[in-house]
Design a protein around this motif. Structure first.
Motif, PDB file in Angstrom:
ATOM      1  N   ARG A 153       0.815  -1.219   0.000  1.00 17.54           N
ATOM      2  CA  ARG A 153       0.000   0.000   0.000  1.00 17.54           C
ATOM      3  C   ARG A 153       0.848   1.267   0.000  1.00 17.54           C
ATOM      4  N   SER A 154       2.106   1.169   0.442  1.00 17.88           N
ATOM      5  CA  SER A 154       2.964   2.359   0.522  1.00 17.88           C
ATOM      6  C   SER A 154       3.621   2.684  -0.813  1.00 17.88           C
ATOM      7  N   ARG A 155       3.505   1.776  -1.793  1.00 18.20           N
ATOM      8  CA  ARG A 155       4.122   1.973  -3.097  1.00 18.20           C
ATOM      9  C   ARG A 155       3.051   1.988  -4.182  1.00 18.20           C
ATOM     10  N   PRO A 156       3.416   2.499  -5.371  1.00 22.77           N
ATOM     11  CA  PRO A 156       2.493   2.372  -6.501  1.00 22.77           C
ATOM     12  C   PRO A 156       2.194   0.907  -6.763  1.00 22.77           C
ATOM     13  N   ALA A 157       0.987   0.630  -7.219  1.00 21.28           N
ATOM     14  CA  ALA A 157       0.589  -0.750  -7.459  1.00 21.28           C
ATOM     15  C   ALA A 157       1.525  -1.419  -8.454  1.00 21.28           C
ATOM     16  N   ALA A 158       1.893  -2.661  -8.155  1.00 16.81           N
ATOM     17  CA  ALA A 158       2.758  -3.441  -9.036  1.00 16.81           C
ATOM     18  C   ALA A 158       2.055  -4.749  -9.365  1.00 16.81           C
ATOM     19  N   PRO A 159       2.346  -5.325 -10.522  1.00 13.83           N
ATOM     20  CA  PRO A 159       1.711  -6.602 -10.858  1.00 13.83           C
ATOM     21  C   PRO A 159       2.145  -7.682  -9.882  1.00 13.83           C
ATOM     22  N   PRO A 160       1.318  -8.742  -9.709  1.00 15.17           N
ATOM     23  CA  PRO A 160       1.671  -9.819  -8.779  1.00 15.17           C
ATOM     24  C   PRO A 160       3.018 -10.450  -9.100  1.00 15.17           C
ATOM     25  N   VAL A 161       3.338 -10.580 -10.387  1.00 18.95           N
ATOM     26  CA  VAL A 161       4.627 -11.119 -10.811  1.00 18.95           C
ATOM     27  C   VAL A 161       5.327 -10.064 -11.664  1.00 18.95           C
ATOM     28  N   LEU A 162       6.561  -9.719 -11.291  1.00 20.54           N
ATOM     29  CA  LEU A 162       7.334  -8.735 -12.045  1.00 20.54           C
ATOM     30  C   LEU A 162       8.046  -9.446 -13.196  1.00 20.54           C
ATOM     31  N   ARG A 163       7.916  -8.902 -14.412  1.00 22.89           N
ATOM     32  CA  ARG A 163       8.494  -9.560 -15.586  1.00 22.89           C
ATOM     33  C   ARG A 163       9.269  -8.556 -16.428  1.00 22.89           C
ATOM     34  N   ARG A 164      10.440  -8.989 -16.873  1.00 19.43           N
ATOM     35  CA  ARG A 164      11.230  -8.182 -17.800  1.00 19.43           C
ATOM     36  C   ARG A 164      12.413  -9.001 -18.285  1.00 19.43           C
ATOM     37  N   ALA A 165      12.710  -8.888 -19.562  1.00 24.75           N
ATOM     38  CA  ALA A 165      13.886  -9.520 -20.163  1.00 24.75           C
ATOM     39  C   ALA A 165      13.969 -11.014 -19.871  1.00 24.75           C
ATOM     40  N   GLY A 166      12.827 -11.679 -19.904  1.00 26.39           N
ATOM     41  CA  GLY A 166      12.818 -13.117 -19.662  1.00 26.39           C
ATOM     42  C   GLY A 166      12.840 -13.515 -18.205  1.00 26.39           C
ATOM     43  N   ILE A 167      12.837 -12.526 -17.302  1.00 24.06           N
ATOM     44  CA  ILE A 167      12.856 -12.774 -15.853  1.00 24.06           C
ATOM     45  C   ILE A 167      11.435 -12.673 -15.318  1.00 24.06           C
ATOM     46  N   ALA A 168      11.057 -13.600 -14.478  1.00 20.04           N
ATOM     47  CA  ALA A 168       9.770 -13.555 -13.782  1.00 20.04           C
ATOM     48  C   ALA A 168      10.047 -13.670 -12.289  1.00 20.04           C
ATOM     49  N   LEU A 169       9.678 -12.641 -11.533  1.00 20.50           N
ATOM     50  CA  LEU A 169       9.907 -12.617 -10.088  1.00 20.50           C
ATOM     51  C   LEU A 169       8.565 -12.556  -9.386  1.00 20.50           C
ATOM     52  N   ASP A 170       8.307 -13.537  -8.525  1.00 29.10           N
ATOM     53  CA  ASP A 170       7.064 -13.614  -7.765  1.00 29.10           C
ATOM     54  C   ASP A 170       7.356 -13.205  -6.321  1.00 29.10           C
ATOM     55  N   PRO A 171       6.985 -11.986  -5.913  1.00 25.81           N
ATOM     56  CA  PRO A 171       7.292 -11.529  -4.554  1.00 25.81           C
ATOM     57  C   PRO A 171       6.633 -12.375  -3.475  1.00 25.81           C
ATOM     58  N   ALA A 172       5.422 -12.853  -3.725  1.00 23.44           N
ATOM     59  CA  ALA A 172       4.703 -13.623  -2.708  1.00 23.44           C
ATOM     60  C   ALA A 172       5.359 -14.975  -2.463  1.00 23.44           C
ATOM     61  N   ARG A 173       5.757 -15.647  -3.524  1.00 28.16           N
ATOM     62  CA  ARG A 173       6.361 -16.972  -3.400  1.00 28.16           C
ATOM     63  C   ARG A 173       7.879 -16.925  -3.212  1.00 28.16           C
ATOM     64  N   ARG A 174       8.472 -15.738  -3.358  1.00 27.76           N
ATOM     65  CA  ARG A 174       9.924 -15.577  -3.263  1.00 27.76           C
ATOM     66  C   ARG A 174      10.628 -16.463  -4.297  1.00 27.76           C
ATOM     67  N   GLU A 175      10.110 -16.442  -5.532  1.00 29.32           N
ATOM     68  CA  GLU A 175      10.667 -17.272  -6.596  1.00 29.32           C
ATOM     69  C   GLU A 175      11.070 -16.411  -7.781  1.00 29.32           C
ATOM     70  N   VAL A 176      12.166 -16.816  -8.428  1.00 30.05           N
ATOM     71  CA  VAL A 176      12.638 -16.131  -9.632  1.00 30.05           C
ATOM     72  C   VAL A 176      12.917 -17.178 -10.703  1.00 30.05           C
ATOM     73  N   PHE A 177      12.469 -16.870 -11.930  1.00 30.52           N
ATOM     74  CA  PHE A 177      12.744 -17.736 -13.070  1.00 30.52           C
ATOM     75  C   PHE A 177      13.341 -16.894 -14.194  1.00 30.52           C
ATOM     76  N   ARG A 178      14.292 -17.464 -14.905  1.00 35.01           N
ATOM     77  CA  ARG A 178      14.856 -16.829 -16.105  1.00 35.01           C
ATOM     78  C   ARG A 178      14.619 -17.767 -17.285  1.00 35.01           C
ATOM     79  N   ASP A 179      13.769 -17.327 -18.204  1.00 34.45           N
ATOM     80  CA  ASP A 179      13.406 -18.151 -19.357  1.00 34.45           C
ATOM     81  C   ASP A 179      12.953 -19.543 -18.925  1.00 34.45           C
ATOM     82  N   GLY A 180      12.159 -19.588 -17.854  1.00 37.89           N
ATOM     83  CA  GLY A 180      11.615 -20.845 -17.373  1.00 37.89           C
ATOM     84  C   GLY A 180      12.514 -21.617 -16.432  1.00 37.89           C
ATOM     85  N   ARG A 181      13.743 -21.160 -16.239  1.00 36.47           N
ATOM     86  CA  ARG A 181      14.702 -21.847 -15.362  1.00 36.47           C
ATOM     87  C   ARG A 181      14.664 -21.222 -13.979  1.00 36.47           C
ATOM     88  N   TYR A 182      14.490 -22.032 -12.940  1.00 35.47           N
ATOM     89  CA  TYR A 182      14.466 -21.515 -11.574  1.00 35.47           C
ATOM     90  C   TYR A 182      15.836 -20.975 -11.194  1.00 35.47           C
TER      91      TYR A 182
END
Length: 218
Positions: free
Chosen positions: A118-147
């Motif tokens: 709530r203290s920051r601008p709204a962000a999508p549930p999963v942050l994505r860029r340059a083939g990276i997917a970061l899930d803040p809730a699950r504390r998981e990061v994938f690069r092109d499908g690789r954990y």
């Protein structure tokens, strides 16, 4: 996120801080209201975990000072008083949430996380860029499908870079959000974490150094 824990019982303060650091947050500690106000005056906190019954300056006055000056930090107030009137009173001071002692650490961490969103601008549930997917809730990061297994600091730095959406993030900004007040800005800690992050993310490189400006994910 950057979190300030204000609690006059040192063992409890340390336990809260340790739990939140495991959640990848940068955490500072203050043991009285005066110290809390001093830190709030010089640091940009997302959330303040504030014990209500504090020495030197009462927690109520600290809460008023934070919420009455336009500070964007969210306040989670802690108290041993469980009466409805006490909870209503704390919220009436401007606190964003209220938690009675004793509490479960997972619940406190979840409430801090919710207030931080709530203290920051709204962000999508999963942050994505340059083939990276970061899930803040699950504390998981994938690069092109690789954990990609990351340390808490690496995860925190990557989160800030992805939130910037291609803009450069300075070393000072990364220190502000991913390290606590004991971090030495001259140690090269940010550079070292970025080097490790680049290695773990693999090729082609995606974390770019922007001379004089910091780092970005292009």
């Amino acid at each position: 996120m950057r979190v300030l824990v204000v609690e006059d019982e040192p063992r409890l303060a340390d336990a809260i801080a340790e739990w939140l650091r495991e959640d990848t947050h940068a955490v500072d500690i203050a043991h009285d209201g005066a110290a809390a106000l001093e830190r709030v005056g010089v640091n940009d906190y997302d959330v303040v975990v504030l014990d209500r019954d504090l020495p030197v300056v009462h927690g109520d006055d600290v809460c008023r000072a934070i919420t009455g000056t336009g500070n964007t930090a969210r306040v989670l107030m802690l108290t041993a008083a469980a009466e409805i009137a006490d909870r209503v009173g704390g919220l009436g001071l401007g606190a964003d949430d209220y938690l009675t002692k004793p509490f479960a650490f997972p619940e406190l961490a979840a409430r801090v996380q919710a207030l931080g969103r709530r203290s920051r601008p709204a962000a999508p549930p999963v942050l994505r860029r340059a083939g990276i997917a970061l899930d803040p809730a699950r504390r998981e990061v994938f690069r092109d499908g690789r954990y990609v297994p990351l340390s808490p600091k690496e995860f925190a730095v990557l989160t800030e870079l992805l939130r910037a959406e291609g803009a450069a993030v300075s070393t000072e900004q990364l220190l502000e959000k991913a390290w606590d007040e004991n971090a030495d800005p001259f140690t090269g800690a940010v550079r070292l974490v970025v080097l490790k992050l680049r290695r773990k993310l693999g090729d082609p490189p995606v974390v770019e150094t922007v001379t004089g400006a910091g780092y970005r994910i292009s």
